[in-house]
Design a protein around this motif. Structure first.
Motif, mmCIF file in Angstrom:
data_model
loop_
_atom_site.group_PDB
_atom_site.id
_atom_site.type_symbol
_atom_site.label_atom_id
_atom_site.label_comp_id
_atom_site.label_asym_id
_atom_site.label_seq_id
_atom_site.Cartn_x
_atom_site.Cartn_y
_atom_site.Cartn_z
ATOM 1 N N HIS A 457 -6.885 -9.903 0.757
ATOM 2 C CA HIS A 457 -6.140 -8.998 1.639
ATOM 3 C C HIS A 457 -6.383 -9.350 3.104
ATOM 4 C CE1 HIS A 457 -5.721 -6.761 -2.092
ATOM 5 N NE2 HIS A 457 -4.785 -6.044 -1.508
ATOM 6 N N PHE A 475 -1.418 -6.356 3.473
ATOM 7 C CA PHE A 475 -2.577 -5.636 3.979
ATOM 8 C C PHE A 475 -2.262 -4.916 5.294
ATOM 9 C CE2 PHE A 475 -6.579 -6.029 6.622
ATOM 10 C CZ PHE A 475 -7.243 -4.973 6.014
ATOM 11 N N ASP A 479 -0.789 -1.595 3.234
ATOM 12 C CA ASP A 479 -2.064 -0.889 3.025
ATOM 13 C C ASP A 479 -2.500 -0.116 4.275
ATOM 14 O OD1 ASP A 479 -2.040 -1.997 0.560
ATOM 15 O OD2 ASP A 479 -3.661 -3.433 0.892
#
Length: 702
Positions: A457, A475, A479
């Motif tokens: 990530h 990421f 995320d």
């Protein structure tokens, strides 16, 4: 070294070594040849121990070569060069002496022994052959040994001792050549597959020191880390590791190794790191294990070899039946014996394995290591090839090609910050960032707080009061929920498709995009075209890069199909799906993440400068210099298949003709036996020659 130049031309030199003893020893010849091969300027070298001559092909300055030869000493060579446990030179010498001795004994006995002694010698030599035939009868097996025993026995009963002696001599000669060729081929192949570890990290009071493996002794302690090959047999004294032992045990799951556990040369560390106390050096036990594997492992035999061996024994009853039929029809024992003197099995059993082993040895000379004949057969019939991108279609040395700043940030400051974070986690893209900062002479101080690394990530940290993130698009944007600065979406959409992108964000906003590219292999497009001309129907690329990057590379190289942003298990699943559809699949990769797919494919090919674990799991290893070795491998595999088909045609046709001539009474038993055995030797020697690949086109299309 004291030597004189006895002949010289451009790039070639013939040296005569001046030694104290009359003849160079076999070990000295091996040592001198290995020393020359280790020099950077050596192209090719041959050492003749009987004459003490060295034939050297070199590159570079002549004076550099002469200076190195002048400074050569046997003592220093012993310390710097590791010789294999088994010497090919010694093997050749042993079998040369056996061959010459056997031929000389036959000649002397024929010319000088009186008739009673010649008869006694024939009877004595016939005992082992007759014993093998009786053993077949006791086991209720009709095999080649029984056929040989009956042929020799009938010749003796008919008092035709010359024919019996000639048959036994040719059979022994054939067995000797078979054993010699097989051992030489296995030994050459095993040396190709032996460990190529030059240096190891040796634990010393001053710390870890990179040390030549030839200087490692029992009791020393060495450190091996993730992805590395264990070069010696030993015991773990510190640390824990998961060790892949598939090359020795066949088990695909790594085994846990803790202090007190034994580890073996040639296995690889899949996870963790450990310190090993050396028990046996130089990986010599590994060499022995490879030889044993090649000699004993039936699963490594190709289907063609197994078919030939089975067919050979199945044809023996038909030879007996033909002999009996000839006796019934002609009432002539000589004609019946002529049929018995011929069988199809010798050539089939001998020539097929020799052809396969010779092909594997020839592949080794091309820097291609094949771990079993069945994999060559698979390569020849494969219709689909699957590539990992990085390290195969592209070289595994990513470089920063462009830095695109956002939010008004300066390009150099963003690179400085990225390098400051990435230097803690030296994967390939991080190395590219750090190297670019070095190239630009950017100094980056440790301004950040603790760095958190999320596998596959990215990295998160803090610089002052600002939260800094660097990593993949998934990421950064999914995320972590970062955004593209207002008014800069157009610049973001115009990011170069052919590059991989590393995203740097500060306090939730994109600050820079670092564009990284793997240099494409120049030959990739031409190699794919050559593979298609050699019958490969489908080329696939699997990569963990973004879809945009994968699409750009695939269209440029000429890939038929690609999958992007895949994980290691996705690669293996994709290969399994292709096989389920009926395709024969070759997988080419170089990294630890390619290992599951290499195992799943019909034939896995690893690049030699990739991860050690990938090389261990793969069925075939090619050198990293050029992808043209894939085309050469396919050539060799197809040429081997052609040779095997030709062997079948010749053996069946020629021996069938001998049987027909014997039944017709045109060939006496002695001539039939001689022609049969000579044809077996001839086809076996032909099986050992280089494979003709000129008819198979692999040159780039104009």
């Amino acid at each position: 070294m004291n030597a004189v130049i006895i002949h010289e031309s451009r790039g070639r030199m013939r040296l005569q070594c001046r030694l104290k003893q009359k003849e160079m020893s076999l070990r000295q010849a091996d040592l001198l040849e290995a020393w020359f091969q280790k020099q950077s300027w050596t192209s090719r070298v041959t050492v003749h121990e009987r004459t003490g001559c060295v034939i050297l092909y070199y590159t570079g300055a002549r004076e550099t070569v002469l200076q190195a030869v002048r400074q050569f000493s046997w003592k220093q060579a012993e310390q710097s060069v590791s010789l294999p446990a088994h010497s090919s030179r010694m093997l050749n010498r042993q079998f040369e002496e056996k061959l010459v001795g056997k031929a000389a004994l036959k000649l002397v006995s024929t010319l000088f022994l009186p008739t009673p002694l010649r008869i006694a010698r024939v009877l004595w030599h016939a005992v082992p052959f007759l014993r093998k035939g009786l053993r077949c009868l006791r086991q209720n097996k009709i095999k080649v040994e029984l056929l040989d025993a009956v042929s020799i026995g009938l010749s003796i009963i008919r008092r035709d001792f010359a024919t019996a002696g000639s048959v036994m001599f040719l059979l022994e000669l054939g067995e000797l050549l078979e054993e010699w060729t097989r051992k030489k081929s296995v030994q050459d192949l095993a040396q190709c597959m032996s460990l190529n570890v030059d240096r190891v990290w040796l634990n010393t009071p001053e710390g870890e020191v990179l040390t030549p493996v030839s200087q490692i002794r029992p009791g020393d302690r060495i450190a091996v880390r993730v992805g590395g090959v264990i070069p010696v047999d030993g015991m773990v004294t510190d640390g824990e590791a998961m060790v892949n032992q598939a090359s020795l045990t066949g088990e695909s799951l790594p085994a846990a190794k803790r202090p007190g556990s034994l580890v073996y040369a040639g296995t690889t560390i899949a996870e963790g790191a450990c310190t090993i106390e050396v028990r046996q050096t130089s990986g010599q036990s590994r060499y022995d294990q490879i030889v044993a594997m090649i000699e004993r492992s039936e699963q490594m035999k190709s289907a063609t070899e197994s078919k030939a061996a089975n067919l050979a024994d199945k044809l023996v009853p038909y030879t007996f039946a033909g002999s009996l039929l000839s006796l019934i029809l002609t009432r002539n024992v000589t004609r019946a014996l002529s049929v018995l003197m011929v069988d199809f099995s010798c050539a089939l059993k001998l020539a097929m394995p020799l052809a396969v082993l010779s092909a594997m040895r020839e592949a080794g000379r091309e820097h291609i290591t094949v771990k079993g004949g069945k994999f060559l057969e698979t390569i020849a019939r494969a219709d689909t090839i699957v590539f990992d991108k990085t390290g195969t279609l592209a070289r595994a040395c990513p470089k920063v090609v462009r830095i695109i700043p956002f939010s008004g940030h300066r390009e150099t400051e963003m690179l400085r910050l990225a390098a400051c974070l990435e230097e803690h986690f030296p994967h390939s893209m991080a190395n590219a960032v750090v190297e670019e900062a070095k190239r630009r002479d950017l100094k980056h101080e440790e301004l950040h707080s603790k760095v958190n690394y999320l596998v596959a990530h990215g990295i998160s940290s803090s610089v002052g009061q600002e939260r800094v993130l660097i990593g993949s698009a998934h990421f950064i944007f999914e995320d972590e929920g970062c955004t593209v600065p207002a008014g800069e979406q157009e610049q973001f959409d115009a990011l170069p498709l052919e590059c991989s992108h590393l995203y740097l964000a500060i306090d939730g906003q994109l600050a820079a995009v670092i564009c990284i590219a793997d240099p494409q292999r120049e030959e990739a497009q031409d190699v794919l075209a050559a593979l298609r001309r050699l019958g490969i129907q489908k080329a696939v690329m699997l990569t963990g890069d973004s879809r945009r990057t994968a699409e750009a590379v695939a269209s440029r190289i000429g890939i038929d199909e690609f999958c992007a942003e895949v994980l290691p298990e996705d690669k293996a699943n994709y290969v399994a799906a292709l096989r389920a559809q009926g395709h024969t699949v070759i997988m080419v990769g170089d990294g630890i993440n390619d290992s599951p797919a290499l195992s799943e494919a019909d034939a896995g090919i690893a690049v030699s400068d990739g991860a050690a674990i990938a090389q261990e799991i793969a069925d075939i290893t090619i050198a990293a210099e050029s992808l043209w070795e894939l085309a050469r491998l396919r050539q060799l595999a197809m040429a081997l298949n052609n040779r095997i088909r030709n062997i079948y045609r010749f053996v069946l046709g020629f021996n069938g003709g001998l049987i027909a001539l014997g039944v017709a009474g045109l060939l006496p038993p002695s001539a039939s036996a001689t022609l049969h055995n000579l044809s077996t030797l001839g086809i076996s020697l032909h099986s050992m020659t280089s494979l003709p690949c000129n008819g198979i086109e692999t040159t780039p299309e104009k």
